[in-house]
Design a protein around this motif. Structure first.
Motif, mmCIF file in Angstrom:
data_model
loop_
_atom_site.group_PDB
_atom_site.id
_atom_site.type_symbol
_atom_site.label_atom_id
_atom_site.label_comp_id
_atom_site.label_asym_id
_atom_site.label_seq_id
_atom_site.Cartn_x
_atom_site.Cartn_y
_atom_site.Cartn_z
ATOM 1 N N ASP A 33 -35.969 -112.166 -26.207
ATOM 2 C CA ASP A 33 -34.406 -112.049 -26.094
ATOM 3 C C ASP A 33 -34.093 -112.206 -24.710
ATOM 4 O O ASP A 33 -33.278 -112.880 -24.304
ATOM 5 C CB ASP A 33 -33.989 -110.467 -26.266
ATOM 6 C CG ASP A 33 -33.772 -110.592 -28.013
ATOM 7 O OD1 ASP A 33 -33.908 -111.372 -28.744
ATOM 8 O OD2 ASP A 33 -33.769 -109.263 -28.368
ATOM 9 N N GLU A 253 -29.011 -108.644 -19.964
ATOM 10 C CA GLU A 253 -29.509 -107.973 -21.364
ATOM 11 C C GLU A 253 -29.248 -106.654 -21.380
ATOM 12 O O GLU A 253 -29.213 -105.847 -20.280
ATOM 13 C CB GLU A 253 -30.701 -108.382 -21.491
ATOM 14 C CG GLU A 253 -30.944 -109.581 -22.554
ATOM 15 C CD GLU A 253 -30.575 -109.430 -24.004
ATOM 16 O OE1 GLU A 253 -30.297 -108.301 -24.470
ATOM 17 O OE2 GLU A 253 -30.609 -110.578 -24.751
ATOM 18 N N ARG A 286 -28.229 -109.321 -27.921
ATOM 19 C CA ARG A 286 -28.446 -108.545 -29.000
ATOM 20 C C ARG A 286 -27.557 -107.186 -28.999
ATOM 21 O O ARG A 286 -27.694 -106.528 -28.242
ATOM 22 C CB ARG A 286 -30.064 -108.233 -29.360
ATOM 23 C CG ARG A 286 -30.272 -107.703 -30.496
ATOM 24 C CD ARG A 286 -31.811 -107.592 -30.925
ATOM 25 N NE ARG A 286 -32.754 -108.664 -30.717
ATOM 26 C CZ ARG A 286 -32.688 -109.536 -31.644
ATOM 27 N NH1 ARG A 286 -32.124 -109.350 -32.809
ATOM 28 N NH2 ARG A 286 -33.428 -110.742 -31.479
#
Length: 436
Positions: A33, A253, A286
């Protein structure tokens, strides 16, 4: 006009506990990711194309990441080298070895002489030539107290006094760099720091004792056209007047659930001397989802939990389910059904929490001001505890036994019914077993 991409706090290699192993690659899916998200940033830099990339620090969770994590980070930034895009890599607190001693993980790029890469591991001004002109970048890496002051200087000083001396010392050093700036060249201050008025998140706990808060007044100087910051994971502009903009792009992230509701992204800048335009660009990262429900007073706790799960979009998300229940409801929960309902998530955790049976409102007649016989007090207490009705007799017997054995049970006279019940549970073995 010079185009710049500003990103920070990659933390490559973080959050493995929220991922799983990809059987095709053998890598943790959370590492994938982070790599994919960094790749989107580099894709944007190449597509524009930008004239320069500024990285605000914290490449990894610590200064000694595993080789495959270092390779993943270097592989993406190598694309900028191939495209002849100059890049400034600032050293953050996570990039430094303990207390700044022993160098930083990013210094390897300077040692190897990577073309177009500048490593900002000290307060210094770098003159950088881009395709559309020169830019001055003043680097201000994560500073520790030991970087500005000796132990002798801080001896006997309070923390507030030490911090004030640090600010004064930094102001002098910063002023020295400012005086050497070319007033006709666009200038960027690139810093990794805790700045005044910033809305901190989990990162403030990660640097306890190592840094200090820098006043916004040191950053909002007319000499700077743009102030590019790193360290705080939440995107924000600290100077609403935009003169100059003082920007945290935030991390790219989500590191953990503390960042569940934060947008992640980078900043695109168009810069010239005396004028700047910037834009925050969100990244598709995500999702993290917390599902929290209290079923302790619900007749059908299983149905209530399933209903709570159904209300959330958990497809491919990192999920944590937290539900509160009473001990007598444990047998009413079918864990296999919960696992089945959560199986569409990327990863998930289930955290049941028992509601304490002792944490109940105090009974008025048992207040400290009332003098009451211990047995009468227990009887009154049990009369107010419907959930203990089936074992009230056993508890009374245990109380009489304690009195017969001349055990002290005067705790109730002080009004502490919770300790009293605990004493009964310890004294009456059969009662303890029946309760738990």
């Amino acid at each position: 006009m010079i185009k710049i991409l500003h990103l920070s706090d990659v933390h490559m290699g973080s959050g493995f506990s929220h991922g799983r192993i990809n059987p095709e690659t053998g890598l943790n899916t959370r590492l994938e990711d982070f790599v994919n998200t960094l790749s989107r940033c580099i894709d944007k830099a190449l597509a524009e194309p930008v004239d320069m990339v500024l990285f605000g620090g914290d490449a990894f969770p610590n200064a000694t990441p595993p080789p495959y994590v270092q390779e993943a980070f270097a592989g993406q930034f190598r694309r900028l080298v191939d495209a002849d895009i100059p890049t400034v890599l600032l050293v953050g607190n996570h990039d430094q070895h303990s207390q700044g001693q022993g160098g930083a993980s990013l210094c390897i790029y300077r040692t190897l002489g990577v073309p177009g890469f500048v490593v900002g591991d000290k307060l210094a001004t770098h003159q950088i030539e881009t395709r559309n002109g020169r830019v001055q970048v003043l680097t201000l890496p994560w500073l520790t107290r030991s970087a500005l002051m000796t132990r002798q200087e801080t001896e006997g000083q309070s923390m507030d006094e030490v911090n004030q001396l640090l600010i004064e010392r930094l102001e002098v050093v910063l002023e020295g760099e400012i005086r050497r700036l070319d007033p006709n060249v666009p200038t960027v201050l690139l810093g990794h720091m805790m700045a005044d008025n910033a809305n901190f998140g989990a990162e403030r706990f990660l640097a306890v004792g190592r840094g200090f808060t820098i006043p916004l007044s040191l950053l909002t100087r007319s000499y700077f056209d743009y102030v590019a910051l790193g360290h705080v994971h939440r995107h924000q502009n600290l100077n609403k007047s935009n003169n100059p903009p003082v920007i945290y792009p935030g991390s790219i992230e989500r590191v953990d659930f503390s960042e569940e509701k934060e947008d992640k992204g980078y900043v695109m800048i168009e810069l010239e001397r005396g004028h700047v335009h910037w834009e925050f660009c969100p990244l598709p990262v995500r999702a993290f989802r917390t599902i929290e429900v209290d079923v302790s007073k619900v007749e059908d706790p299983q149905a209530a939990i399933m209903k709570a799960i159904a209300k959330h979009d958990i497809q491919n998300a990192v999920v944590r389910l937290i539900y509160k229940l009473c001990s007598e409801q444990l047998d009413l929960i079918d864990s296999s059904l919960l696992h089945q309902a959560l199986s569409v998530a990327h990863t998930y955790t289930i955290q049941p929490e028992l509601v304490s049976q002792l944490a109940r409102p105090r009974i008025p007649e048992l207040s400290p001001s009332n003098s009451i016989d211990p047995i009468a007090a227990l009887k009154s207490y049990l009369n107010n505890r419907e959930d203990l009705k089936d074992i009230a007799g056993s508890m009374m017997e245990a109380a009489h036994k304690l009195l017969a054995d001349e055990e002290e049970i005067s705790i109730f006279a002080a009004g502490d019914e919770q300790k009293f019940e605990n004493q009964l549970l310890v004294g009456g073995v059969d009662t303890q077993r029946s309760l738990f």
